[in-house]
Design an enzyme around this catalytic site. Structure first.
Site, PDB file in Angstrom:
ATOM      1  N   GLU A  69       2.032   7.324   3.344  1.00 53.44           N
ATOM      2  CA  GLU A  69       1.078   8.302   3.884  1.00 53.44           C
ATOM      3  C   GLU A  69       1.004   9.576   3.037  1.00 53.44           C
ATOM      4  O   GLU A  69       2.016  10.058   2.518  1.00 53.44           O
ATOM      5  CB  GLU A  69       1.486   8.662   5.310  1.00 53.44           C
ATOM      6  CG  GLU A  69       0.567   9.648   6.015  1.00 53.44           C
ATOM      7  CD  GLU A  69       1.130  10.042   7.366  1.00 53.44           C
ATOM      8  OE1 GLU A  69       1.008   9.233   8.301  1.00 53.44           O
ATOM      9  OE2 GLU A  69       1.720  11.136   7.475  1.00 53.44           O
ATOM     10  N   THR A  70      -0.205  10.129   2.926  1.00 58.98           N
ATOM     11  CA  THR A  70      -0.429  11.432   2.306  1.00 58.98           C
ATOM     12  C   THR A  70      -0.951  12.391   3.374  1.00 58.98           C
ATOM     13  O   THR A  70      -1.384  11.967   4.451  1.00 58.98           O
ATOM     14  CB  THR A  70      -1.472  11.344   1.181  1.00 58.98           C
ATOM     15  OG1 THR A  70      -2.750  11.012   1.759  1.00 58.98           O
ATOM     16  CG2 THR A  70      -1.094  10.283   0.152  1.00 58.98           C
TER      17      THR A  70
ATOM     18  N   GLU B  74      -7.552   3.368  -6.592  1.00 56.82           N
ATOM     19  CA  GLU B  74      -8.503   3.243  -5.498  1.00 56.82           C
ATOM     20  C   GLU B  74      -9.927   3.323  -6.039  1.00 56.82           C
ATOM     21  O   GLU B  74     -10.156   3.721  -7.193  1.00 56.82           O
ATOM     22  CB  GLU B  74      -8.237   4.362  -4.464  1.00 56.82           C
ATOM     23  CG  GLU B  74      -9.124   4.352  -3.226  1.00 56.82           C
ATOM     24  CD  GLU B  74      -9.057   3.044  -2.472  1.00 56.82           C
ATOM     25  OE1 GLU B  74      -9.720   2.084  -2.915  1.00 56.82           O
ATOM     26  OE2 GLU B  74      -8.368   2.978  -1.434  1.00 56.82           O
TER      27      GLU B  74
ATOM     28  N   ARG C  78       0.854  -1.180   0.000  1.00 59.70           N
ATOM     29  CA  ARG C  78       0.000   0.000   0.000  1.00 59.70           C
ATOM     30  C   ARG C  78       0.898   1.241   0.000  1.00 59.70           C
ATOM     31  O   ARG C  78       1.968   1.254   0.627  1.00 59.70           O
ATOM     32  CB  ARG C  78      -0.897   0.046   1.232  1.00 59.70           C
ATOM     33  CG  ARG C  78      -1.865   1.231   1.145  1.00 59.70           C
ATOM     34  CD  ARG C  78      -2.692   1.409   2.404  1.00 59.70           C
ATOM     35  NE  ARG C  78      -3.426   2.682   2.296  1.00 59.70           N
ATOM     36  CZ  ARG C  78      -3.920   3.340   3.310  1.00 59.70           C
ATOM     37  NH1 ARG C  78      -3.767   2.884   4.539  1.00 59.70           N
ATOM     38  NH2 ARG C  78      -4.549   4.478   3.120  1.00 59.70           N
ATOM     39  N   HIS C  79       0.478   2.269  -0.713  1.00 59.53           N
ATOM     40  CA  HIS C  79       1.266   3.503  -0.814  1.00 59.53           C
ATOM     41  C   HIS C  79       1.543   4.107   0.563  1.00 59.53           C
ATOM     42  O   HIS C  79       0.838   3.843   1.548  1.00 59.53           O
ATOM     43  CB  HIS C  79       0.535   4.528  -1.686  1.00 59.53           C
ATOM     44  CG  HIS C  79      -0.765   4.997  -1.101  1.00 59.53           C
ATOM     45  ND1 HIS C  79      -0.854   5.946  -0.101  1.00 59.53           N
ATOM     46  CD2 HIS C  79      -2.040   4.632  -1.376  1.00 59.53           C
ATOM     47  CE1 HIS C  79      -2.115   6.150   0.216  1.00 59.53           C
ATOM     48  NE2 HIS C  79      -2.858   5.362  -0.537  1.00 59.53           N
TER      49      HIS C  79
END
Length: 226
Positions: free
Chosen positions: A12-13, A84, A9-10
């Site tokens: 943090e934004t 997503e 999973r990517h």
């Protein structure tokens, strides 16, 4: 022979941190997310990655690129199918926001699951067959980099695993499928001869140091108990 599929999973934004619903908005990693991406790269530097895919959204692409710094020569395939879930008019709102009507433009879970499953069949399964064929022919060189990297989003990962678990993929005893965390690693081991596999790690963040976001819009956008 076993092919390992590493699903990441990517990182943090700022939207993750602020509880803003992202969906398919093209948001960027924040400073913490960039650090997390670097840590995932370190964790996977010895993986035998032969092919790499990511969502075409920036937060996934940048995470994948940090991993591939350790795997020179491996091209990143950016795929819209790995995005997503599209959340329509919810995107940009706070995760606690409530509408007095059904949100317009929201992608049905069934459609999201269908695109995830179709992509897996069209991209991953042919790769696994190639590895099996190479092994049968005794091409040791072609087996050296046989593993798969996928970088995507919590909702997409959740529905993909749901679909796979209804088919040829099981879950190893002791592995619990709950929430998919930022910069986490999930591993599926697939036997090339049969095409059957099992999830041996899920949402592993043991490689991370510092804060990890556990509650955010991506995690809450789809059921994670698969």
């Amino acid at each position: 022979m076993v092919v390992r599929v590493y699903i990441v999973r990517h990182g943090e934004t700022q939207e993750n941190l602020d509880g803003v619903i992202q969906g398919q908005r093209d948001t960027a990693l924040n400073a913490n997310g960039e650090g997390q991406a670097w840590m995932v790269g370190e964790a996977l530097k010895d993986a035998n990655i032969g092919v790499a895919f990511s969502s075409d959204l920036s937060r996934a692409v940048k995470t994948a690129e940090a991993i591939l710094l350790h795997h020179p020569g491996i091209r990143l395939h950016k795929r819209v199918e790995l995005r997503e879930r599209g959340l329509g008019e919810l995107e940009g709102l706070h995760v606690g926001a409530k509408l007095d009507h059904t949100p317009a433009g929201m992608e049905p879970i069934t459609s999201m699951s269908a695109r995830a499953g179709a992509w897996w069949r069209e991209a991953v399964m042919p790769w696994i067959k190639v590895q099996w064929d190479a092994a049968e022919l005794g091409h040791e060189k072609s087996q050296a980099r046989r593993d798969v990297l996928i970088v995507s989003h919590a909702g997409l990962i959740g529905v993909l695993l749901q679909a796979l678990c209804k088919g040829t993929v099981g879950v190893e005893k002791g592995v619990r499928l709950t929430k998919c965390l930022n910069a986490s690693i999930t591993v599926i081991e697939i036997e090339t001869a049969s095409g059957k596999g099992k999830i041996t790690r899920f949402s592993d963040v043991s490689h991370l140091t510092g804060p990890v976001v556990e509650e955010n819009a991506d995690v809450d956008s789809t059921p994670q108990n698969v």
